[in-house]
Design an enzyme around this catalytic site. Structure first.
Site, PDB file in Angstrom:
ATOM      1  N   LYS A  50     -46.858  25.002  41.700  1.00 28.59           N
ATOM      2  CA  LYS A  50     -46.326  25.834  42.778  1.00 28.59           C
ATOM      3  C   LYS A  50     -47.213  27.060  42.978  1.00 28.59           C
ATOM      4  O   LYS A  50     -47.789  27.576  42.035  1.00 28.59           O
ATOM      5  CB  LYS A  50     -44.898  26.258  42.401  1.00 28.59           C
ATOM      6  N   ASN A  74     -38.951  23.766  55.674  1.00 29.31           N
ATOM      7  CA  ASN A  74     -38.666  24.746  54.632  1.00 29.31           C
ATOM      8  C   ASN A  74     -39.364  26.057  54.909  1.00 29.31           C
ATOM      9  O   ASN A  74     -40.435  26.101  55.509  1.00 29.31           O
ATOM     10  CB  ASN A  74     -39.074  24.208  53.253  1.00 29.31           C
ATOM     11  N   CYS A 135     -51.134  31.126  54.334  1.00 24.89           N
ATOM     12  CA  CYS A 135     -50.167  32.225  54.399  1.00 24.89           C
ATOM     13  C   CYS A 135     -50.692  33.315  55.330  1.00 24.89           C
ATOM     14  O   CYS A 135     -51.888  33.496  55.464  1.00 24.89           O
ATOM     15  CB  CYS A 135     -49.826  32.799  53.037  1.00 24.89           C
TER      16      CYS A 135
END
Lengths: 307, 270
Positions: A50, A74, A135
């Protein structure tokens, strides 16, 4: 009965050598310990853990995840314990297995990416870094590094300068032409490309007249994105010479083989891990059976053969 | 131990309005499941619906190696589940999550509160406590629903050696009112130590939890959240747990992994 030679499943991704081509995509496999009851992690080609950020992250408010047709949306928000806790608490467990550990690193500024690369460079048991350039970059008003070729090149080359570890650039599919970003990552010094991350999407609750996830938008994953992801892998494989880890909606060996025929040297299972915890090892077995039944001695013979 | 198994359906019956009980054969799961734990059930191999859904363990027969679940047929998944036939196999992952833990001391009176389809783990817990056969321990169950037709386990609860209270919003069975009315009344006439356990809709858990916190009564609640994976990796089922060490005053914990049972005074209700 004659003994048949087992096909060679090993793969070479630039500097990274794996015993088989199946890994678990970042964010769908925790830090490995959650899987202890299901199978020996040494059976995996690699574990992609992760995403890790410099500081701990709480993540986004609930609801964070909803089911959609043949997939899910998600917006977890990179909930993770931070770099120090990852090294101190998660790595000792992961080091026990005969399985390369690929650490997905995430940041919203180049400085944090640099810190992550420098620190992880010397951590025993880390086999490669996967740079999560999907991101939002706060310094550029919150746009993703991975949607801009110049930002992509800058962040990859900056990380490249700070680690000897094999470097994987994880590409966002939310771009006009993914081959442009793939070339930029290659120019920046990436050894390997992994694609695709999730597709941006949303869903609305018509009774409450609100978005169904708290962050309004999320990343779409699961079988519904497989044709889109496969197309992008094929495009990139034809445009860039770097090895590719293909992912996006793989649920079984046949899906995995499609990605390899399209040009991926290895694959990662993502959302299917939530539904079938045994999927990664079933896919390794299924690929082996396919090669045997087709009389193919080595998996590398089929990579990118569908042009 | 958590298993992923294909297990046959042994019985499948409608037990109330839109409520069904499905009994499955799995000695592995029957042997190790504990009250409050759940299973993730796959619809079928077409992955449509795609993700598994969580169901609490209801009745367990360790000798026969069976366990059952209860579901309310109200969505695509559960309405489809109604069509599964005895003899068919279902893919099940579990048992998952933590469980209700009784105090060591037999002097503590245990009050178990169930609401609607939150009753199954309460029944499992009550039946285990009742089977312990400790005459010195008082076990009270308060089981409530909107009306009689939605009340789970009237016959099953009544067969246990416990102090049983039923309550319905409309008074169609047992007392008229809500579970917290009965809980409040029961706590007020309680002498000596008491501990409360609850499973049901979030509003009910919050009301039960607050009522206990105000009276310094220890309370464990089993929270209801979506459980996209149930395995502790998707982070889609988190709840806010008070944490003085965190700058936000809380940390998110996984209801499928650290939970689903939390102390009521730890939860920061949204």
């Amino acid at each position: 009965m004659t003994a048949t030679t087992r096909p060679d499943l090993s793969v070479t991704l630039g500097p990274l050598k794996l015993k088989n081509p199946v890994m678990t995509a970042s964010g769908t496999f925790g830090f490995g310990s959650e899987w202890a009851d299901f199978f020996d992690l040494s059976r995996l080609g690699a574990i992609m853990v992760k995403a890790v950020t410099v500081h701990p992250r709480q993540g986004n408010p609930m609801p964070r995840m909803i089911e959609t047709a043949a997939g899910m949306l998600n917006s977890i928000g990179l909930q993770n314990p931070g770099l120090d806790a990852f090294i101190a608490e998660k790595m000792p467990y992961l080091r026990q297995f005969d399985c390369p550990v690929i650490v997905n690193i995430a940041a919203d500024n180049v400085g944090d990416f640099n810190t992550l690369a420098e620190r992880l460079d010397t951590v025993p048991g880390v086999s490669a870094l996967e740079v999560n350039i999907s991101c939002p970059n706060q310094a550029c008003g919150g746009i993703e590094f991975g949607v801009d070729p110049e930002l992509t090149r800058q962040v990859i080359s900056s990380v490249r300068a700070r680690t000897r570890l094999p470097l994987i650039a994880k590409l966002s599919p939310n771009v006009t032409d993914i081959t442009v970003i793939a070339r930029a990552a290659a120019d920046g010094g990436a050894d390997i490309l992994s694609l695709v991350n999730t597709f941006v999407g949303t869903a609305i609750d018509i009774k409450r007249r609100k978005f169904r996830i708290a962050n309004r938008i999320g990343g779409l994953s699961g079988p519904c994105i497989k044709p889109l992801a496969l197309y992008m892998v094929w495009r990139v494989a034809n445009a860039v010479s770097l090895p590719i880890i293909g992912m996006g909606g793989i649920v079984n060996a046949s899906d995995a083989l499609e990605f390899m025929l399209a040009g991926a040297s290895a694959v990662a299972t993502g959302t299917i891990n939530f539904v079938n915890p045994m999927a990664p090892v079933e896919i390794v077995e299924g690929i082996e059976q396919y090669l045997q039944s087709q009389g193919i001695a080595s998996l590398s013979e089929i990579v990118g053969t569908v042009r | 131990m958590r298993y992923q198994l294909d297990v046959p359906i042994l019985a499948h019956e409608r037990i109330a309005d839109c409520e069904y009980e499905m009994t499955l054969l799995s000695p592995e799961i029957a042997n190790c499941a504990r009250p409050g734990q759940f299973l993730q059930i796959l619809y079928d191999m077409t992955y449509n619906p795609f993700t598994r859904r969580p169901f609490s363990v209801y009745r367990v027969d360790r000798e026969k190696g069976t366990f059952s679940i209860v579901y309310l047929a109200r969505g695509v998944f559960t309405q489809g589940l109604r069509n599964k036939q005895v003899g068919q196999n279902l893919s099940v992952v579990g048992p998952l999550g933590n469980w209700f833990t009784p105090p060591d001391s037999p002097d503590v009176t245990l009050i178990l509160v169930g609401g609607g389809v939150g009753a199954p783990p309460i029944y499992f817990f009550a039946s285990e406590l009742s089977a312990e056969g400790r005459a010195d321990r008082t076990v009270v169950v308060i089981n409530g629903a909107r009306s009689e037709s939605l009340l789970v386990g009237v016959r099953e609860f009544s067969e246990l050696d416990i102090e049983m209270h039923f309550v319905t919003d409309d008074g169609s069975f047992g007392a008229r009112g809500v579970v917290t009315d009965v809980l409040l009344e029961r706590l007020e006439r309680q002498d000596g130590p008491v501990q409360v356990y609850a499973c049901g809709p979030t509003g009910m858990l919050r009301a039960v939890g607050n009522l206990c916190i105000e009276r310094d009564v220890p309370c464990q609640v089993s929270v209801e959240t979506p459980m996209p994976c149930g395995l502790g990796v998707c982070m889609g089922c988190v709840v806010k747990i008070k944490d003085a060490a965190s700058p936000d005053g809380f940390t998110y914990q996984r209801s499928c992994y650290e939970g689903p049972v939390f102390r009521a005074d730890e939860i920061l209700w949204e």
